[in-house]
Design an enzyme around this catalytic site. Structure first.
Site, PDB file in Angstrom:
ATOM      1  N   GLY A  54       0.853  -1.183   0.000  1.00 46.16           N
ATOM      2  CA  GLY A  54       0.000   0.000   0.000  1.00 46.16           C
ATOM      3  C   GLY A  54       0.887   1.231   0.000  1.00 46.16           C
ATOM      4  N   GLN A  59       3.559   9.883   0.999  1.00 42.13           N
ATOM      5  CA  GLN A  59       4.814   9.124   0.982  1.00 42.13           C
ATOM      6  C   GLN A  59       5.665   9.401  -0.250  1.00 42.13           C
ATOM      7  OE1 GLN A  59       2.685   5.227   2.096  1.00 42.13           O
ATOM      8  NE2 GLN A  59       4.703   5.059   3.072  1.00 42.13           N
ATOM      9  N   CYS A 101       6.406   0.081   7.446  1.00 41.69           N
ATOM     10  CA  CYS A 101       5.994   1.179   6.575  1.00 41.69           C
ATOM     11  C   CYS A 101       7.164   1.563   5.675  1.00 41.69           C
ATOM     12  CB  CYS A 101       5.575   2.369   7.428  1.00 41.69           C
ATOM     13  SG  CYS A 101       5.057   3.804   6.470  1.00 41.69           S
ATOM     14  N   LEU A 102       6.882   1.787   4.399  1.00 47.43           N
ATOM     15  CA  LEU A 102       7.942   2.150   3.456  1.00 47.43           C
ATOM     16  C   LEU A 102       8.624   3.464   3.845  1.00 47.43           C
ATOM     17  CD1 LEU A 102       6.235   1.259   0.048  1.00 47.43           C
ATOM     18  CD2 LEU A 102       7.903  -0.099   1.336  1.00 47.43           C
ATOM     19  N   HIS A 143      -4.105   1.462   7.526  1.00 50.49           N
ATOM     20  CA  HIS A 143      -2.742   2.025   7.606  1.00 50.49           C
ATOM     21  C   HIS A 143      -2.604   3.202   6.626  1.00 50.49           C
ATOM     22  CE1 HIS A 143       1.816   1.400   7.883  1.00 50.49           C
ATOM     23  NE2 HIS A 143       1.696   2.175   6.834  1.00 50.49           N
ATOM     24  N   GLU A 144      -3.133   3.030   5.420  1.00 51.39           N
ATOM     25  CA  GLU A 144      -3.010   4.103   4.412  1.00 51.39           C
ATOM     26  C   GLU A 144      -3.899   5.300   4.756  1.00 51.39           C
ATOM     27  OE1 GLU A 144      -0.471   3.752   2.708  1.00 51.39           O
ATOM     28  OE2 GLU A 144      -0.276   1.591   3.008  1.00 51.39           O
ATOM     29  N   HIS A 147      -2.151   7.378   7.120  1.00 53.04           N
ATOM     30  CA  HIS A 147      -1.183   8.263   6.451  1.00 53.04           C
ATOM     31  C   HIS A 147      -1.867   9.551   5.979  1.00 53.04           C
ATOM     32  CE1 HIS A 147       2.715   6.306   6.044  1.00 53.04           C
ATOM     33  NE2 HIS A 147       2.153   5.179   5.662  1.00 53.04           N
TER      34      HIS A 147
HETATM   35 NI    NI Z   1       3.018   3.292   5.671  1.00 56.09          NI
END
Ligand code: NI
Length: 167
Positions: A54, A59, A101-102, A143-144, A147
């Site tokens: 995701g 991000q 998380c990226l 989670h997204e 963000h």
């Molecule tokens: Ni994330």
């Protein structure tokens, strides 16, 4: 296809600020704009190149309420594009799963979330949709959406299981 973009990182103070800022809603005029479709393509390429499941627009440095969910975790095995998503129902029942998380590489932590959610969102043509999601699909969507509200999983984690020194 567009090229993958650099991921914005929590450990960079200049990038952290945007990651912690609630994203702007996408305005009605922006729907169907080629720029919006291009941004989703860039987000999708960036997500897959980074082996993510995701990705939210902040991000890659865009403060916009856009997120993509990888086909691997959706119920219909199609990538899910979310514009201005809102959780309008969540199960009382929660589970606790290790997340990463990226934007916070090599850090993992345990996060409790509802197992099932119902989310309304708009597609790139501005059409409203509702999706029911459960398990990993529901978790990634939550989670997204976090963000998009400037929240990171480390804000919710009850414990950091790996990489505490990298925060
Ligand atoms: Ni994330």
């Amino acid at each position: 296809m567009p090229k993958a973009l650099p991921l914005w990182l929590y450990r960079r103070p200049d990038q952290r600020q945007l990651l912690q800022t609630p994203a702007q809603p996408v305005s009605f005029e922006a729907y169907s704009e080629p720029a919006l479709t291009k941004l989703f393509e860039q987000m999708t390429v960036t997500m897959y190149k980074a082996n993510g499941i995701g990705l939210a627009a902040p991000q890659i440095g865009h403060s916009l309420q856009l997120a993509v969910i990888a086909a691997e975790v959706t119920a219909d095995h199609q990538p899910l594009i979310l514009i201005n998503p809102v959780i309008n129902n969540a199960s009382q029942e929660t589970d606790v799963v290790e997340e990463g998380c990226l934007s916070i590489p090599e850090v993992y932590g345990l996060v409790a979330r509802p197992i099932r959610v119902q989310v309304t969102y708009f597609d790139v043509r501005g059409q409203p949709h509702t999706v029911q999601a459960e398990q990993l699909h529901a978790r990634v969507i939550q989670h997204e959406i976090d963000h998009l509200q400037g929240r990171l999983f480390i804000d919710r984690a009850t414990s950091i299981t790996k990489g505490k020194e990298k925060l």
